[in-house]
Scaffold this active site. Structure first.
Site, PDB file in Angstrom:
ATOM      1  N   HIS A 273       0.818  -1.197   0.000  1.00 43.87           N
ATOM      2  CA  HIS A 273       0.000   0.000   0.000  1.00 43.87           C
ATOM      3  C   HIS A 273       0.859   1.258   0.000  1.00 43.87           C
ATOM      4  O   HIS A 273       0.366   2.355  -0.218  1.00 43.87           O
ATOM      5  CB  HIS A 273      -0.869  -0.053   1.265  1.00 43.87           C
ATOM      6  CG  HIS A 273      -1.931   0.991   1.314  1.00 43.87           C
ATOM      7  ND1 HIS A 273      -1.654   2.313   1.477  1.00 43.87           N
ATOM      8  CD2 HIS A 273      -3.261   0.895   1.215  1.00 43.87           C
ATOM      9  CE1 HIS A 273      -2.786   3.001   1.492  1.00 43.87           C
ATOM     10  NE2 HIS A 273      -3.771   2.150   1.336  1.00 43.87           N
ATOM     11  N   CYS A 274       2.167   1.121   0.271  1.00 43.02           N
ATOM     12  CA  CYS A 274       2.972   2.326   0.537  1.00 43.02           C
ATOM     13  C   CYS A 274       4.018   2.631  -0.528  1.00 43.02           C
ATOM     14  O   CYS A 274       3.928   3.651  -1.202  1.00 43.02           O
ATOM     15  CB  CYS A 274       3.676   2.165   1.889  1.00 43.02           C
ATOM     16  SG  CYS A 274       2.513   2.085   3.245  1.00 43.02           S
ATOM     17  N   ILE A 275       4.999   1.739  -0.656  1.00 42.77           N
ATOM     18  CA  ILE A 275       6.191   2.091  -1.450  1.00 42.77           C
ATOM     19  C   ILE A 275       5.842   2.406  -2.924  1.00 42.77           C
ATOM     20  O   ILE A 275       6.388   3.348  -3.481  1.00 42.77           O
ATOM     21  CB  ILE A 275       7.272   0.982  -1.361  1.00 42.77           C
ATOM     22  CG1 ILE A 275       7.515   0.579   0.102  1.00 42.77           C
ATOM     23  CG2 ILE A 275       8.576   1.413  -2.016  1.00 42.77           C
ATOM     24  CD1 ILE A 275       8.119   1.636   0.971  1.00 42.77           C
TER      25      ILE A 275
END
Ligand SMILES: NC(=O)c1ccc[n+]([C@@H]2O[C@H](COP(=O)([O-])OP(=O)(O)OC[C@H]3O[C@@H](n4cnc5c(N)ncnc54)[C@H](O)[C@@H]3O)[C@@H](O)[C@H]2O)c1
Length: 460
Positions: A273-275
């Protein structure tokens, strides 16, 4: 200020009523941490299943044990609800809702906007609101603050507002919500002090910064650093592949340098969900000021091309056995975006599977953490169930592609059972004639006795 002193006192004696909006991978561990620290904690989520699960004393997040949720619920320190009416009775609210990107790579703020609208309806003097969702620098002051101030209350004076980036690393056995230092930046000094006090009662180390914008930027620097370095090592892996050098050996040896180098490892692409997402909040925001963030775009291109590179590698591997992708059975081992977790958001394995399916492969997968893949979760358009991790299932595939290296998989069994392996994670130790590694020279073709031979004489 009276309000700020009262809230500080309530935080200190644990009588502050604490709320967490969004009970996912970030929100549930945080709510459990506050409850463990002694606060009566209320989780708010629109997802009735999650709310019911918590109230029944069960966890759906692997990092939060069910026994812990059961204990906190039984002791009356953790409850959950779908009803935002509870906000008016809370002293603090942490917002942990999703911040996805739209297809155009613009930030989708709709979850934050909707949560803040509902919180504004219950905002009252002396309340502390903290945004934790990863977002572009400026969100807290440019988007959240005006929405809350539309109530007539002033941030930093009548109520308190801060940003604190979440740094949770799901599946990490060493670092968790409790022992990862927490950065906080408030609207005005009182907001920072109160946010630091709240977190300080539940988390080991607090790192105050001068503003919400600085705190927002901290998170994006951290994730951009990872994205760019993963992009770099993925490019080095492609280079090594071409030059016939083993990138895994190179990274391992480089990592012995005690300063000035940090090991990053190649793989099938970026996931989670982030990088793959957060750096684009930054480039979107920078573009508004006419600034072109070239590293982010470049790393995005290199990492985004990795699934294609992996499919080419699978095609090369099958070619050694004189087989085309079309009609071959390819078993993808590991579809979570990283090891030891069940999260498949943005997982590059799903891209690899889709590309293989489009080329006519019979795609299968095996993942001990993901029992089933619904038709909507990937672009193959049909449901798949995990294959069992047995020698028979592994041996039945024309090629096994290791895309996520979960630690509970028996890689010796995989090595001994598979006919052909493409290993994108260096999960199989040593060199073997039937194992092709990402970013490493292909093993020599051999005959049935193991002697090197020309391609047309190699064992199929
Ligand atoms: N997962 C991670 O490893 C991680 C790490 C650091 C930061 N973050 C950031 O934290 C934020 C949350 O991520 P996550 O992984 O916990 O997401 P998640 O999807 O696991 O959880 C979000 C929860 O919010 C709920 N929700 C959505 N809209 C809501 C609303 N308006 N009101 C109440 N609840 C609502 C959803 O039902 C869901 O349960 C994101 O901004 C993410 O970028 C995530």
């Amino acid at each position: 200020m009276k309000e700020s002193a009262q809230l500080r006192a309530r935080i200190a004696d644990r009588t502050a009523r604490v709320g967490v909006v969004g009970l996912g991978y970030v929100g549930l561990p945080l709510a459990a941490e506050f409850a463990r620290a002694g606060f009566v904690t209320t989780g708010i989520d629109l997802d009735r299943q999650k709310v019911d699960a918590i109230n029944a004393g069960t966890s759906y997040i692997p990092d939060v044990p069910t026994e812990e949720v059961a204990r906190l619920v039984a002791e009356g320190r953790l409850t959950a609800t779908t009803d935002f009416a509870v906000v008016s009775s809370l002293d603090t609210v942490n917002i942990c809702v999703p911040t996805p990107l739209r297809k155009t790579k613009d930030p989708d703020m709709s979850y934050i906007v909707s949560a803040v609208e509902r919180i504004a309806a219950g905002l009252h003097p002396g309340m502390l609101v903290i945004l934790e969702s990863t977002t572009y620098p400026g969100t807290t002051e440019e988007l959240v603050q005006p929405m809350l101030e539309a109530t007539g209350l002033k941030a930093g004076v009548d109520f308190f507002l801060a940003f604190s980036p979440e740094r949770v690393d799901p599946g990490n056995p060493t670092f968790n919500t409790h022992n990862v230092p927490k950065v906080v930046g408030g609207v005005g000094p009182a907001s920072t002090v109160l946010a630091a006090a709240l977190y300080g009662s539940a988390i080991d180390t607090i790192v105050p910064v001068s503003s919400p914008q600085a705190a927002e930027m901290v998170k994006l620097l951290e994730n951009t650093f990872r994205m760019v370095n993963i992009g770099l090592v993925n490019e080095i892996a492609q280079m090594c592949d071409r030059l016939g050098i083993d990138v895994w050996e190179v990274v391992k040896a480089a990592a012995t340098k005690p300063f000035g180098f940090m090991a990053f490892y190649p793989g099938p692409g970026l996931g989670g969900h982030c990088i793959p997402i957060d750096p684009f909040y930054l480039s979107w925001k920078a573009k508004q000021s006419g600034f072109d963030s070239r590293f982010i775009e470049l790393a995005g291109q290199v990492n985004g091309a990795m699934p294609h590179f992996v499919v080419d590698k699978i095609a090369d591997a099958l070619n050694r056995h004189r087989k085309p992708i079309n009609g071959s059975t390819v078993l993808v081992l590991g579809i979570a975006y990283k090891r030891d977790i069940d999260d498949m958001r943005e997982s590059p394995s799903l891209d690899v599977m889709t590309l293989l399916h489009q080329k006519g492969a019979r795609v299968q997968y095996a993942d001990p953490y993901v029992p089933a893949l619904t038709a909507r979760q990937w672009h193959g358009g049909f449901r798949l169930d995990t294959e069992p991790l047995t020698p028979e299932a592994i041996g039945a595939a024309d090629c096994v592609a290791i895309l996520t290296d979960h630690r509970i998989v028996d890689y010796d069994m995989v090595r001994d059972s598979a006919r052909l392996i493409v290993d994108t994670r260096n999960a199989i130790a040593g060199e073997h004639p039937h194992v092709l590694k990402l970013g490493a020279p292909a093993p020599k073709l051999v005959d049935r006795e193991g002697a090197p031979v020309a391609a047309e004489k190699a064992v199929a």
